[in-house]
Write a protein that holds these residues in place. Structure first.
Motif, PDB file in Angstrom:
ATOM      1  N   ARG A 237      -8.596  -2.132  -3.592  1.00 42.40           N
ATOM      2  CA  ARG A 237      -8.297  -2.914  -2.391  1.00 42.40           C
ATOM      3  C   ARG A 237      -9.220  -2.574  -1.230  1.00 42.40           C
ATOM      4  O   ARG A 237      -9.580  -3.452  -0.436  1.00 42.40           O
ATOM      5  CB  ARG A 237      -6.844  -2.690  -1.946  1.00 42.40           C
ATOM      6  CG  ARG A 237      -5.825  -3.361  -2.813  1.00 42.40           C
ATOM      7  CD  ARG A 237      -4.404  -3.110  -2.318  1.00 42.40           C
ATOM      8  NE  ARG A 237      -3.444  -3.634  -3.285  1.00 42.40           N
ATOM      9  CZ  ARG A 237      -2.131  -3.566  -3.138  1.00 42.40           C
ATOM     10  NH1 ARG A 237      -1.607  -3.005  -2.054  1.00 42.40           N
ATOM     11  NH2 ARG A 237      -1.329  -4.055  -4.071  1.00 42.40           N
ATOM     12  N   TYR A 238      -9.594  -1.315  -1.084  1.00 39.98           N
ATOM     13  CA  TYR A 238     -10.245  -0.884   0.150  1.00 39.98           C
ATOM     14  C   TYR A 238     -11.620  -0.245   0.001  1.00 39.98           C
ATOM     15  O   TYR A 238     -12.269   0.038   1.011  1.00 39.98           O
ATOM     16  CB  TYR A 238      -9.327   0.083   0.903  1.00 39.98           C
ATOM     17  CG  TYR A 238      -8.056  -0.570   1.369  1.00 39.98           C
ATOM     18  CD1 TYR A 238      -8.080  -1.561   2.348  1.00 39.98           C
ATOM     19  CD2 TYR A 238      -6.830  -0.223   0.811  1.00 39.98           C
ATOM     20  CE1 TYR A 238      -6.913  -2.178   2.769  1.00 39.98           C
ATOM     21  CE2 TYR A 238      -5.666  -0.840   1.224  1.00 39.98           C
ATOM     22  CZ  TYR A 238      -5.704  -1.812   2.201  1.00 39.98           C
ATOM     23  OH  TYR A 238      -4.558  -2.430   2.613  1.00 39.98           O
TER      24      TYR A 238
ATOM     25  N   TYR B  56     -18.094   0.141   6.208  1.00 41.65           N
ATOM     26  CA  TYR B  56     -17.970   0.858   7.481  1.00 41.65           C
ATOM     27  C   TYR B  56     -18.904   2.072   7.503  1.00 41.65           C
ATOM     28  O   TYR B  56     -19.657   2.286   8.468  1.00 41.65           O
ATOM     29  CB  TYR B  56     -16.519   1.277   7.663  1.00 41.65           C
ATOM     30  CG  TYR B  56     -16.253   2.265   8.774  1.00 41.65           C
ATOM     31  CD1 TYR B  56     -16.335   1.879  10.113  1.00 41.65           C
ATOM     32  CD2 TYR B  56     -15.895   3.584   8.488  1.00 41.65           C
ATOM     33  CE1 TYR B  56     -16.068   2.780  11.136  1.00 41.65           C
ATOM     34  CE2 TYR B  56     -15.624   4.490   9.503  1.00 41.65           C
ATOM     35  CZ  TYR B  56     -15.713   4.081  10.823  1.00 41.65           C
ATOM     36  OH  TYR B  56     -15.454   4.983  11.829  1.00 41.65           O
TER      37      TYR B  56
ATOM     38  N   LEU C 152      -5.315   1.029  -4.832  1.00 40.91           N
ATOM     39  CA  LEU C 152      -5.763   1.218  -3.444  1.00 40.91           C
ATOM     40  C   LEU C 152      -7.280   1.332  -3.369  1.00 40.91           C
ATOM     41  O   LEU C 152      -7.904   0.812  -2.431  1.00 40.91           O
ATOM     42  CB  LEU C 152      -5.110   2.462  -2.842  1.00 40.91           C
ATOM     43  CG  LEU C 152      -3.606   2.368  -2.600  1.00 40.91           C
ATOM     44  CD1 LEU C 152      -3.049   3.726  -2.208  1.00 40.91           C
ATOM     45  CD2 LEU C 152      -3.299   1.330  -1.533  1.00 40.91           C
TER      46      LEU C 152
ATOM     47  N   ARG D 125      -4.319   1.585   5.425  1.00 43.89           N
ATOM     48  CA  ARG D 125      -5.693   1.206   5.800  1.00 43.89           C
ATOM     49  C   ARG D 125      -6.237   2.063   6.951  1.00 43.89           C
ATOM     50  O   ARG D 125      -7.323   2.643   6.833  1.00 43.89           O
ATOM     51  CB  ARG D 125      -5.736  -0.288   6.143  1.00 43.89           C
ATOM     52  CG  ARG D 125      -7.106  -0.807   6.522  1.00 43.89           C
ATOM     53  CD  ARG D 125      -7.069  -2.332   6.683  1.00 43.89           C
ATOM     54  NE  ARG D 125      -8.331  -2.840   7.151  1.00 43.89           N
ATOM     55  CZ  ARG D 125      -8.602  -3.139   8.425  1.00 43.89           C
ATOM     56  NH1 ARG D 125      -7.670  -2.970   9.365  1.00 43.89           N
ATOM     57  NH2 ARG D 125      -9.789  -3.596   8.760  1.00 43.89           N
TER      58      ARG D 125
ATOM     59  N   ALA E 145     -14.444  -2.048  12.095  1.00 43.41           N
ATOM     60  CA  ALA E 145     -13.298  -2.114  11.183  1.00 43.41           C
ATOM     61  C   ALA E 145     -12.219  -3.072  11.658  1.00 43.41           C
ATOM     62  O   ALA E 145     -11.248  -3.304  10.948  1.00 43.41           O
ATOM     63  CB  ALA E 145     -12.698  -0.719  10.985  1.00 43.41           C
TER      64      ALA E 145
ATOM     65  N   ASP F 164       0.818  -1.215   0.000  1.00 42.59           N
ATOM     66  CA  ASP F 164       0.000   0.000   0.000  1.00 42.59           C
ATOM     67  C   ASP F 164       0.852   1.265   0.000  1.00 42.59           C
ATOM     68  O   ASP F 164       0.611   2.187  -0.783  1.00 42.59           O
ATOM     69  CB  ASP F 164      -0.913   0.014   1.227  1.00 42.59           C
ATOM     70  CG  ASP F 164      -1.959  -1.084   1.199  1.00 42.59           C
ATOM     71  OD1 ASP F 164      -2.144  -1.715   0.144  1.00 42.59           O
ATOM     72  OD2 ASP F 164      -2.597  -1.304   2.241  1.00 42.59           O
TER      73      ASP F 164
ATOM     74  N   LEU G  88      -6.997   5.574   5.770  1.00 47.44           N
ATOM     75  CA  LEU G  88      -8.269   5.685   5.049  1.00 47.44           C
ATOM     76  C   LEU G  88      -9.448   5.694   6.016  1.00 47.44           C
ATOM     77  O   LEU G  88     -10.395   6.466   5.851  1.00 47.44           O
ATOM     78  CB  LEU G  88      -8.414   4.536   4.047  1.00 47.44           C
ATOM     79  CG  LEU G  88      -7.454   4.561   2.860  1.00 47.44           C
ATOM     80  CD1 LEU G  88      -7.559   3.247   2.064  1.00 47.44           C
ATOM     81  CD2 LEU G  88      -7.725   5.757   1.951  1.00 47.44           C
ATOM     82  N   TYR G  89      -9.390   4.834   7.043  1.00 46.48           N
ATOM     83  CA  TYR G  89     -10.465   4.828   8.040  1.00 46.48           C
ATOM     84  C   TYR G  89     -10.523   6.151   8.795  1.00 46.48           C
ATOM     85  O   TYR G  89     -11.611   6.614   9.168  1.00 46.48           O
ATOM     86  CB  TYR G  89     -10.285   3.669   9.016  1.00 46.48           C
ATOM     87  CG  TYR G  89     -10.945   2.398   8.552  1.00 46.48           C
ATOM     88  CD1 TYR G  89     -12.335   2.249   8.586  1.00 46.48           C
ATOM     89  CD2 TYR G  89     -10.190   1.337   8.062  1.00 46.48           C
ATOM     90  CE1 TYR G  89     -12.945   1.087   8.164  1.00 46.48           C
ATOM     91  CE2 TYR G  89     -10.797   0.169   7.630  1.00 46.48           C
ATOM     92  CZ  TYR G  89     -12.178   0.045   7.692  1.00 46.48           C
ATOM     93  OH  TYR G  89     -12.784  -1.114   7.259  1.00 46.48           O
TER      94      TYR G  89
ATOM     95  N   GLU H  29     -14.529  -2.164   1.769  1.00 44.39           N
ATOM     96  CA  GLU H  29     -14.362  -2.147   3.222  1.00 44.39           C
ATOM     97  C   GLU H  29     -14.766  -0.786   3.800  1.00 44.39           C
ATOM     98  O   GLU H  29     -15.504  -0.712   4.792  1.00 44.39           O
ATOM     99  CB  GLU H  29     -12.896  -2.454   3.538  1.00 44.39           C
ATOM    100  CG  GLU H  29     -12.604  -2.721   4.970  1.00 44.39           C
ATOM    101  CD  GLU H  29     -11.145  -3.125   5.191  1.00 44.39           C
ATOM    102  OE1 GLU H  29     -10.668  -2.893   6.302  1.00 44.39           O
ATOM    103  OE2 GLU H  29     -10.497  -3.655   4.264  1.00 44.39           O
ATOM    104  N   ILE H  30     -14.296   0.282   3.189  1.00 40.36           N
ATOM    105  CA  ILE H  30     -14.632   1.627   3.661  1.00 40.36           C
ATOM    106  C   ILE H  30     -16.121   1.903   3.460  1.00 40.36           C
ATOM    107  O   ILE H  30     -16.791   2.481   4.330  1.00 40.36           O
ATOM    108  CB  ILE H  30     -13.776   2.687   2.937  1.00 40.36           C
ATOM    109  CG1 ILE H  30     -12.281   2.508   3.266  1.00 40.36           C
ATOM    110  CG2 ILE H  30     -14.247   4.099   3.261  1.00 40.36           C
ATOM    111  CD1 ILE H  30     -11.910   2.741   4.724  1.00 40.36           C
TER     112      ILE H  30
END
Length: 201
Positions: free
Chosen positions: A35-36, A43, A32, A79, A154, A15, A82-83, A39-40
């Motif tokens: 990949r995420y 959340y 990226l 990660r 998360a 990453d 990003l959260y 997930e984001i």
């Protein structure tokens, strides 16, 4: 290994390497996103609902792309970064989040799963919300709720939450303990979360 390597030249770039490479080759940032994003988005959906999640997730990656020159891998991984961005964007919708929990508090709990696997995720989604917990979540301070939900939704460790929210580990621990205590009190001493202590290593 360069981020722009040809397929089959070895393991995919990490990453942080993608962030660094995207400063010269912006298209690398797309990896990226792939990949995420889900997930984001998940959340954000659990915090604000699916309609708002579309915007929050998109804005998270737009903000990350614009700030990629300022990303410092010494301060943490991509990660949690990003959260952290997503959580800050959720923070712009605090009233909407409280309204969501109040609405969930009025939603009957149908077939909430029991057992060690129970987590806040199952309790705050529309099909599994229990009224008392949703009301308790709505009453938490924004800072305590952010820490709690980053751990619960998360699966971030204390270190990752600290990096995401730019807090000290001790602050993360105290906020999480306070949030758990308030939830237990609201539920008559019962802790529905069954969240195991996260490693701070």
């Amino acid at each position: 290994m360069r981020p722009s390597q040809a397929p089959g030249d070895g393991p995919p770039p990490g990453d942080a390497e993608l962030i660094e490479g995207s400063r010269q080759e912006p298209e690398l940032f797309t990896e990226l996103f792939h990949r995420y994003f889900d997930e984001i988005h998940g959340y954000a959906a659990r915090r604000l609902g699916t309609d708002a999640a579309d915007d929050i997730a998109a804005e998270t990656f737009l903000a990350a792309f614009r700030r990629r020159d300022r990303f410092d891998p010494a301060k943490g991984a991509v990660r949690p970064w990003l959260y952290g961005i997503a959580t800050n964007l959720v923070g712009l919708h605090r009233r909407a989040e409280r309204r969501r929990y109040r609405a969930l508090a009025r939603t009957p709990a149908d077939g909430v799963a029991q057992g060690h696997e129970d987590r806040v995720t199952a309790w705050v989604t529309a099909g599994g919300a229990r009224g008392d917990l949703a009301r308790a979540l709505a009453r938490l301070s924004p800072g305590d709720r952010d820490v709690l939900l980053l751990v619960a939704l998360a699966d971030l460790t204390y270190d990752e939450v600290a990096a995401a929210l730019d807090l000290k580990n001790g602050t993360v621990a105290s906020r999480l303990n306070r949030a758990r205590r308030k939830l237990r009190e609201a539920l008559g001493g019962v802790n529905p979360m069954l969240i195991t202590e996260e490693s701070t290593a």
